[in-house]
Write an enzyme that holds these catalytic residues in place. Structure first.
Site, PDB file in Angstrom:
ATOM      1  N   ALA A 170       0.840  -1.214   0.000  1.00 18.04           N
ATOM      2  CA  ALA A 170       0.000   0.000   0.000  1.00 18.04           C
ATOM      3  C   ALA A 170       0.867   1.253   0.000  1.00 18.04           C
ATOM      4  CB  ALA A 170      -0.914  -0.001   1.226  1.00 18.04           C
ATOM      5  N   GLN A 198       8.083  15.188  -5.783  1.00 19.43           N
ATOM      6  CA  GLN A 198       7.815  13.944  -5.038  1.00 19.43           C
ATOM      7  C   GLN A 198       8.816  13.738  -3.900  1.00 19.43           C
ATOM      8  OE1 GLN A 198       7.385  10.937  -8.368  1.00 19.43           O
ATOM      9  NE2 GLN A 198       5.358  10.900  -7.449  1.00 19.43           N
ATOM     10  N   TYR A 258       7.468  11.305  -1.283  1.00 20.05           N
ATOM     11  CA  TYR A 258       7.336   9.947  -1.842  1.00 20.05           C
ATOM     12  C   TYR A 258       8.721   9.322  -2.061  1.00 20.05           C
ATOM     13  CZ  TYR A 258       5.573   6.343  -5.122  1.00 20.05           C
ATOM     14  OH  TYR A 258       5.251   5.165  -5.762  1.00 20.05           O
TER      15      TYR A 258
HETATM   16  N1  LIG Z   1       1.467   2.721 -10.212  1.00 18.44           N
HETATM   17  C1  LIG Z   1       2.734   3.053 -10.359  1.00 18.44           C
HETATM   18  O1  LIG Z   1       3.161   3.586 -11.397  1.00 18.44           O
HETATM   19  C2  LIG Z   1       3.738   2.725  -9.282  1.00 18.44           C
HETATM   20  C3  LIG Z   1       5.103   2.852  -9.578  1.00 18.44           C
HETATM   21  C4  LIG Z   1       6.041   2.558  -8.601  1.00 18.44           C
HETATM   22  C5  LIG Z   1       5.623   2.120  -7.347  1.00 18.44           C
HETATM   23  N2  LIG Z   1       4.299   2.015  -7.077  1.00 18.44           N
HETATM   24  C6  LIG Z   1       3.930   1.583  -5.735  1.00 18.44           C
HETATM   25  O2  LIG Z   1       3.157   0.399  -5.820  1.00 18.44           O
HETATM   26  C7  LIG Z   1       2.226   0.352  -4.725  1.00 18.44           C
HETATM   27  C8  LIG Z   1       0.830   0.128  -5.274  1.00 18.44           C
HETATM   28  O3  LIG Z   1       0.526   1.193  -6.165  1.00 18.44           O
HETATM   29  P1  LIG Z   1      -0.805   1.204  -7.059  1.00 18.44           P
HETATM   30  O4  LIG Z   1      -0.496   2.036  -8.242  1.00 18.44           O
HETATM   31  O5  LIG Z   1      -1.309  -0.179  -7.231  1.00 18.44           O
HETATM   32  O6  LIG Z   1      -1.782   2.026  -6.074  1.00 18.44           O
HETATM   33  P2  LIG Z   1      -3.362   2.219  -6.110  1.00 18.44           P
HETATM   34  O7  LIG Z   1      -3.925   1.685  -7.400  1.00 18.44           O
HETATM   35  O8  LIG Z   1      -3.588   3.640  -5.770  1.00 18.44           O
HETATM   36  O9  LIG Z   1      -3.870   1.257  -4.911  1.00 18.44           O
HETATM   37  C9  LIG Z   1      -3.462   1.564  -3.618  1.00 18.44           C
HETATM   38  C10 LIG Z   1      -3.918   0.492  -2.636  1.00 18.44           C
HETATM   39  O10 LIG Z   1      -3.369   0.852  -1.358  1.00 18.44           O
HETATM   40  C11 LIG Z   1      -4.423   1.019  -0.403  1.00 18.44           C
HETATM   41  N3  LIG Z   1      -4.097   2.094   0.511  1.00 18.44           N
HETATM   42  C12 LIG Z   1      -3.857   3.406   0.208  1.00 18.44           C
HETATM   43  N4  LIG Z   1      -3.620   4.107   1.329  1.00 18.44           N
HETATM   44  C13 LIG Z   1      -3.713   3.234   2.365  1.00 18.44           C
HETATM   45  C14 LIG Z   1      -3.622   3.356   3.782  1.00 18.44           C
HETATM   46  N5  LIG Z   1      -3.365   4.523   4.374  1.00 18.44           N
HETATM   47  N6  LIG Z   1      -3.805   2.261   4.535  1.00 18.44           N
HETATM   48  C15 LIG Z   1      -4.065   1.061   3.961  1.00 18.44           C
HETATM   49  N7  LIG Z   1      -4.171   0.872   2.632  1.00 18.44           N
HETATM   50  C16 LIG Z   1      -4.015   1.948   1.847  1.00 18.44           C
HETATM   51  C17 LIG Z   1      -5.663   1.335  -1.233  1.00 18.44           C
HETATM   52  O11 LIG Z   1      -6.838   1.031  -0.486  1.00 18.44           O
HETATM   53  P3  LIG Z   1      -8.297   1.632  -0.941  1.00 18.44           P
HETATM   54  O12 LIG Z   1      -8.701   0.814  -2.133  1.00 18.44           O
HETATM   55  O13 LIG Z   1      -9.159   1.436   0.240  1.00 18.44           O
HETATM   56  O14 LIG Z   1      -8.075   3.071  -1.300  1.00 18.44           O
HETATM   57  C18 LIG Z   1      -5.415   0.428  -2.448  1.00 18.44           C
HETATM   58  O15 LIG Z   1      -5.804  -0.901  -2.149  1.00 18.44           O
HETATM   59  C19 LIG Z   1       2.396   1.681  -3.972  1.00 18.44           C
HETATM   60  O16 LIG Z   1       3.238   1.512  -2.872  1.00 18.44           O
HETATM   61  C20 LIG Z   1       3.068   2.581  -5.003  1.00 18.44           C
HETATM   62  O17 LIG Z   1       3.808   3.591  -4.394  1.00 18.44           O
HETATM   63  C21 LIG Z   1       3.350   2.301  -8.019  1.00 18.44           C
END
Ligand SMILES: NC(=O)c1ccc[n+]([C@@H]2O[C@H](COP(=O)([O-])OP(=O)(O)OC[C@H]3O[C@@H](n4cnc5c(N)ncnc54)[C@H](OP(=O)(O)O)[C@@H]3O)[C@@H](O)[C@H]2O)c1
Length: 271
Positions: A105, A166, A169
């Site tokens: 998350a 960022q 982040y």
């Molecule tokens: N997408 C990218 O390009 C990318 C690139 C590099 C790294 N990442 C990393 O990969 C991970 C997943 O990213 P994603 O793109 O899949 O994100 P996402 O689609 O925004 O999904 C985020 C998930 O995290 C949960 N979440 C958010 N805040 C939270 C909190 N305070 N407590 C508990 N759960 C929480 C959300 O729950 P709800 O559904 O209830 O909101 C959701 O299930 C993150 O750590 C992100 O930084 C992403």
């Protein structure tokens, strides 16, 4: 077989009998990780913060795809130490064990350094870094008692390169490298001291996705995305399943000699 197909059906038994807790496991990369671990036989506990509808839909789809696997969902704010500890305790109580913790998350609150206010800084550090610490601390205690376990942090290529707007982040995501390596060292040391060794061990690793097609990127304007694509040697965004397959690889018992490492999944972006 593509990464997407691999995480949509049962394709192996590398994780049969294991229980995995994936934070943010109901959407985006986390949901792909949950499915990918189940495709190797794991039962899954998926965390989320507030999007109940997405959590229910995730659980329904999961059960339809993997009818012989158990799935539970756990609501909690990983920006709170109490919620982190409660969620880990809930998973152990409901599933009887915890073999794999995936600290996935994460959130973004993007602003330049000049415009960032205290709350933007601390919220992202609390959720993306401190949450991973509190969850790992609770999970590690249980894993040390059992003598085996896997912890995987989902960091980001931004933790390696930094990113304009960022600073919170990037700091949290690079902080996960220090957390990963220290936990990896302490887990190995404590396990050796306990003599509770079974060949599977406890490993801690990090994965750094590049730009991956999830709702997190919805905040990024299309023009900016075009610019980002142009910088990626493979010329496209990653798919969540392409990150997930590295996680299920690291989670397997046979990956017992890989610890304290950072695995890039970014289309060559950091070359
Ligand atoms: N997408 C990218 O390009 C990318 C690139 C590099 C790294 N990442 C990393 O990969 C991970 C997943 O990213 P994603 O793109 O899949 O994100 P996402 O689609 O925004 O999904 C985020 C998930 O995290 C949960 N979440 C958010 N805040 C939270 C909190 N305070 N407590 C508990 N759960 C929480 C959300 O729950 P709800 O559904 O209830 O909101 C959701 O299930 C993150 O750590 C992100 O930084 C992403």
């Amino acid at each position: 077989m593509t990464a997407t197909q691999e995480s949509g059906t049962r394709t192996g038994d590398k994780l049969l009998g294991k229980v995995a807790f994936v934070t943010g496991g109901t959407r985006g990369i986390g949901a792909a990780i949950s499915r990918s671990l189940a495709s190797q036989g794991a039962d899954v506990a998926a965390g989320y913060s507030g999007n109940q509808q997405a959590a229910e839909k995730f659980a329904q789809d999961f059960t339809a795809t993997f009818p012989d696997r158990d799935v539970t969902v756990h609501r909690g704010d990983i920006g709170s130490a109490e919620d982190c500890r409660r969620c880990v305790a809930e998973v152990v109580e409901q599933h009887g064990r915890l073999d794999v913790l995936v600290n996935n998350a994460g959130i973004t609150v993007d602003r330049t350094v000049a415009k960032m206010v205290d709350a933007d800084w601390s919220r992202v550090i609390d959720v993306n870094l401190s949450g991973a610490f509190y969850l790992s601390q609770a999970a590690l205690k249980h894993m040390l008692e059992r003598g085996s376990g896997r912890i995987v942090m989902i960091s980001s290529v931004i933790g390696e390169t930094g990113g304009i707007g960022q600073v919170n982040y990037a700091s949290a995501k690079s902080g996960l490298f220090g957390l990963t390596k220290t936990l990896a060292r302490e887990a190995a040391m404590q396990l050796q001291r306990s003599g509770n060794t079974n060949g599977i061990g406890i490993t801690v690793n990090a994965v750094t996705p590049g730009y991956t097609a999830t709702e997190m990127l919805d905040a990024v304007p299309e023009k900016v995305l075009d610019g980002l694509r142009a910088k990626i040697p493979l010329g496209r965004l990653g798919q969540p399943e392409e990150v997930a397959r590295v996680v299920h690889f690291l989670a397997a018992d046979a990956s017992s000699y890989i610890t304290g490492q950072v695995w890039g999944v970014n289309g060559g972006l950091d070359m």
